[in-house]
Write an enzyme that holds these catalytic residues in place. Structure first.
Site, short mmCIF file in Angstrom:
data_model
loop_
_atom_site.label_atom_id
_atom_site.label_comp_id
_atom_site.label_asym_id
_atom_site.label_seq_id
_atom_site.Cartn_x
_atom_site.Cartn_y
_atom_site.Cartn_z
N ASP A 1 0.82 -1.22 0.00
CA ASP A 1 0.00 0.00 0.00
C ASP A 1 0.85 1.27 0.00
OD1 ASP A 1 -2.15 -1.79 0.39
OD2 ASP A 1 -2.00 -1.63 2.57
N GLU B 1 -11.55 0.05 -3.63
CA GLU B 1 -10.90 0.51 -2.39
C GLU B 1 -9.68 1.33 -2.78
OE1 GLU B 1 -9.56 -2.76 0.02
OE2 GLU B 1 -8.56 -3.74 -1.64
O1 FUB Z 1 -3.31 -3.59 3.18
C1 FUB Z 1 -4.60 -3.89 3.61
C2 FUB Z 1 -5.58 -3.53 2.56
O2 FUB Z 1 -5.32 -4.27 1.38
C3 FUB Z 1 -5.51 -2.11 2.10
O3 FUB Z 1 -6.02 -1.21 3.01
C4 FUB Z 1 -6.21 -2.23 0.82
O4 FUB Z 1 -6.13 -1.11 -0.02
C5 FUB Z 1 -5.55 -3.46 0.25
O5 FUB Z 1 -4.32 -3.17 -0.35
#
Ligand code: FUB
Length: 448
Positions: A36, A209
């Site tokens: 991320d 997301e």
């Molecule tokens: O790293 C945990 C979660 O996985 C993140 O918050 C999302 O964007 C995905 O990458």
């Protein structure tokens, strides 16, 4: 709350390892998992704020097949080659409002305003599920002081903040199963004005997301991972306003060939070149919740649309000729006779080797910096069970020979040194080609 002993030890180890922790090629960080990545330019350098996947510790009580994340590191680089690990900046046990045993410190962001650095991070709260908190510092690497409460009125994950040209600040984030939201931040950067608005006109099927937002030439780009098919890919929408309405435009990065389910990312301009920071599962081929961050160049078309990014192993940093050049992070290779595998499958952090198994098989490794061209020898770490040889050539497959290395028969790694010829000045591509029929494994090559 006090940091745990593990954090103090991790910070110390990170400090000790900082010279070797990160590299010019992909993935950027070898000594730990990282995911991320939000990259920002502060004080003339790139700072990357990733989240930090770990293997579940014995005290972890959550899902065994899920993300396990207890803290954040920050990394910086001036040249995209040498990355410094500044160690742990925020931990789940160091924030008043977070559940200290949730291991859910997910994707963060950091922005600078009026002399302060604001680090936004999602975590599982003691009460109320996933919330977004802020920690504040005077420097981009901390020390960060977490605020005692999460941002009121916001429930969600993956925060990203845009500070617009007029100074207005906007918080974007994701809410599982609902989509992406935006809220205006008050000038104190710690509270929102009014209530968040769900962003319209985005895909309605498949998870959305990890938003990232930036502005270029009056166009606001909202980029986001979306599951259109089986796993996430990066898509984007544009608008003439930070609050939308946005219009879907296209795909920036296709689904990963490795099958890594997530592809959180960020995009930035550094010294006139745009870069995409993202992650894949380079160091964890069979578990995609232990990820590693990468960077590749990103280009725009004249009409402002974004060209698809082709992920590379080579990455974006220049590699010094005198360093141990990891040719397994190649730019291109022959169709047959070259295979890449871990040096030690039980310790993927040790990196990879290149196995040449056919006469004339080759790899090309772009952008090696020979500097003033004063190197006198070629040093390699190689192994050839039946004995073998390879050549290093400049710029082209049939370019000038820089060195020819004979590797004696044996099943142990050997360091071999030969005299270098015709070493040029400046930055050049390097070709490594097997000579004759004897198979050779190469760990690295270096010009001394
Ligand atoms: O790293 C945990 C979660 O996985 C993140 O918050 C999302 O964007 C995905 O990458």
């Amino acid at each position: 709350m006090k940091p745990s002993l593990r954090h103090l030890m991790a910070a110390t180890v990170a400090g000790l390892l900082q010279a070797t922790a990160a590299v010019a090629t992909n993935p950027l960080i070898m000594d730990q998992f990282s995911a991320d990545p939000t990259a920002r330019v502060f004080e003339g350098k790139i700072y990357v704020y990733p989240s930090h996947d770990i293997k579940a510790p014995p005290e972890y009580k959550g899902r065994p097949d899920w993300f396990v994340m207890e803290d954040y590191h920050v990394f910086s680089s001036e040249n995209l080659t040498d990355w410094k690990d500044h160690g742990v900046i925020v931990t789940q046990t160091g924030v008043e409002w977070t559940n200290p045993t949730a291991y859910a410190m997910w994707a963060p962001d950091c922005v600078f305003r009026d002399g302060k650095y604001y680090f936004y991070f999602p975590a599982t709260a003691k009460v109320g599920g996933m919330k977004i908190g802020v920690a504040v510092a005077d420097k981009p690497y901390g020390p960060f002081k977490p605020m005692p409460n999460p941002i009121e009125g916001v429930s969600g994950l993956d925060p990203v903040v845009l500070i617009d040209k007029d100074g207005s600040a906007y918080l974007y984030y994701a809410t599982a199963g609902k989509g992406l939201s935006v809220a205006r931040l008050k000038p104190n950067m710690l509270e929102i004005e009014g209530t968040p608005a769900l962003i319209d006109n985005l895909p309605t099927k498949g998870l959305l997301e990890g938003p990232f937002v930036f502005e270029k030439n009056g166009i606001y780009y909202l980029t986001y991972p979306h599951v259109e098919n089986r796993i996430e890919r990066l898509e984007y929408a544009t608008s003439t306003s930070p609050m939308g309405p946005f219009k879907q435009v296209g795909v920036i990065l296709d689904e990963s060939e490795s099958g890594c389910w997530t592809v959180h990312h960020s995009i930035l301009d550094y010294k006139g070149q745009w870069y995409l920071f993202y992650h894949d599962r380079d160091l964890s081929p069979s578990f995609d919740k232990n990820r590693s961050i990468r960077a590749d160049k990103l280009f725009f078309n004249a009409d402002g649309t974004i060209r698809k990014v082709i992920p590379t192993l080579r990455g974006v940093g220049l590699v010094e000729a005198k360093s141990q050049i990891q040719i397994d992070r190649y730019s291109a290779k022959s169709g047959e006779g070259v295979a890449i595998s871990y040096l030690d499958a039980a310790n993927t952090h040790a990196g990879w080797k290149t196995a040449f198994s056919a006469a004339n098989s080759w790899v090309r490794f772009n952008e090696v910096d020979f500097g003033r061209g004063a190197q006198k020898s070629v040093e390699v770490r190689a192994m050839a069970p039946g004995g073998g040889a390879f050549e290093l050539r400049l710029d082209k497959q049939d370019g000038p020979v820089l060195g020819r290395v004979e590797v004696g028969q044996g099943t142990e790694w050997k360091i071999a040194t030969v005299a270098a010829k015709k070493i040029p000045k400046g930055v050049h591509d390097l070709f490594v080609t097997q000579v004759g029929a004897g198979a050779v494994d190469v760990d690295w090559v270096s010009f001394r």
